[in-house]
Design an enzyme around this catalytic site. Structure first.
Site, PDB file in Angstrom:
ATOM      1  N   SER A 110     -23.997  50.000  -9.791  1.00  0.00           N
ATOM      2  CA  SER A 110     -24.060  49.372  -8.480  1.00  0.00           C
ATOM      3  C   SER A 110     -24.111  47.865  -8.677  1.00  0.00           C
ATOM      4  O   SER A 110     -24.477  47.367  -9.753  1.00  0.00           O
ATOM      5  CB  SER A 110     -25.321  49.836  -7.741  1.00  0.00           C
ATOM      6  OG  SER A 110     -25.570  49.047  -6.604  1.00  0.00           O
ATOM      7  N   TYR A 148     -34.594  51.401  -7.401  1.00  0.00           N
ATOM      8  CA  TYR A 148     -33.165  51.720  -7.384  1.00  0.00           C
ATOM      9  C   TYR A 148     -32.372  50.701  -8.201  1.00  0.00           C
ATOM     10  O   TYR A 148     -31.535  51.056  -9.039  1.00  0.00           O
ATOM     11  CB  TYR A 148     -32.658  51.754  -5.953  1.00  0.00           C
ATOM     12  CG  TYR A 148     -31.171  51.979  -5.831  1.00  0.00           C
ATOM     13  CD1 TYR A 148     -30.632  53.246  -5.970  1.00  0.00           C
ATOM     14  CD2 TYR A 148     -30.309  50.919  -5.585  1.00  0.00           C
ATOM     15  CE1 TYR A 148     -29.264  53.461  -5.865  1.00  0.00           C
ATOM     16  CE2 TYR A 148     -28.944  51.115  -5.479  1.00  0.00           C
ATOM     17  CZ  TYR A 148     -28.423  52.387  -5.614  1.00  0.00           C
ATOM     18  OH  TYR A 148     -27.067  52.584  -5.512  1.00  0.00           O
TER      19      TYR A 148
END
Length: 279
Positions: free
Chosen positions: A143, A156
């Protein structure tokens, strides 16, 4: 294309979003598929469409990859079907937003198991087989959150930074055994999930938004070209490059300020809010 028709690709997190787009792109390249995720019905529907459109074999495995031992369990189920995985698309993940101290401990641990532990175990379990055959590809989905500190998405972002480091390291390690590993880092994607969850992305992220099909094509092209990593989108590439010129402390402060200002309600910051690949 024809030389790949007998190959099998395993796509995790294949029930929707980027996972479904990756599966569709692979099917268009005439590669047989194993779709793995918790929700069976959407995978069966996707499998039927891909079989009809591309004439490939598509198998569905309903499995909770956040459970301990799921990687070995998945490999055993594929062994029972006589399927040898040539391409691993390590995509399954979820994230929790909100202040770290307010997060639910059980949900945080579940996220770490899926985003870190299972990603690692899948890479090792299927990588061992690929190395023994001296051929194979892996795509690990990280990501943009991997490239900077991410307050309000702290765990995350840390998990995705781990995935990025792991994948680039494995690219170097396994390259000598003819197994290519690539890390794909998408930013905000137009999946409809953010709108349904009432998530307001910063304007800078909205400008860089890509369709999942475009992200899938970018990632798979990079994988088959044996690149170690790829960031999807020109603006995202520029953003990642610019982080080199700021201290991590300053980056964290700026990200926190953007996260707070991007929403005027508590939706994004509530500890129980779950998202998939919005960063």
């Amino acid at each position: 294309m024809e030389k790949r028709v007998s190959q099998w690709a395993l796509v995790t997190g294949a029930s929707s979003g980027l996972g479904a787009a990756l599966a569709a792109d692979l099917a268009g390249r005439r590669i047989n598929l194993v779709l793995a995720a918790r929700r069976e019905q959407p995978m069966q529907q996707l499998a039927a469409r891909l079989r009809e459109a591309h004439g490939v074999d598509v198998q569905v495995v309903a499995i909770d990859l956040a459970r301990p031992g799921s990687a070995r369990a998945l490999q055993a189920r594929l062994d029972e079907r006589g399927i040898a995985v040539d391409i691993l698309i390590n995509n399954a993940a979820f994230g929790l937003s909100g202040a770290f101290l307010d997060q639910d401990e059980a949900r945080l641990n579940e996220m770490i198991r899926l985003d870190v532990t299972t990603v690692t175990e899948l890479a090792q379990v299927f990588g061992q087989r690929m190395a023994a055959r001296r051929r194979g590809y892996m795509l690990l989905v990280a990501s943009m959150a991997a490239y900077q500190p991410t307050p309000m998405l702290a765990v995350y972002g840390a998990a995705k930074a781990y995935v990025l480091s792991l994948g680039v390291s494995l690219h170097a390690e396994l390259g000598g055994r003819d197994v290519s590993v690539t890390v794909l880092s998408p930013g905000l994607m137009d999946t409809g999930f953010a709108a349904a969850a009432q998530y307001r992305a910063p304007k800078s992220a909205q400008r860089a938004m890509l369709a999942p099909a475009d992200v899938a094509r970018i990632g798979l092209d990079a994988m088959f070209a044996a690149r170690s990593s790829v960031i999807a989108g020109r603006l995202n590439n520029i953003s990642a490059f610019l982080t080199r010129f700021m201290s991590r402390r300053l980056q964290a402060r700026l990200v926190l300020k953007m996260a707070v200002s991007s929403s005027h309600d508590d939706t994004f910051h509530s500890p129980g809010f779950i998202f998939r690949e919005v960063c």
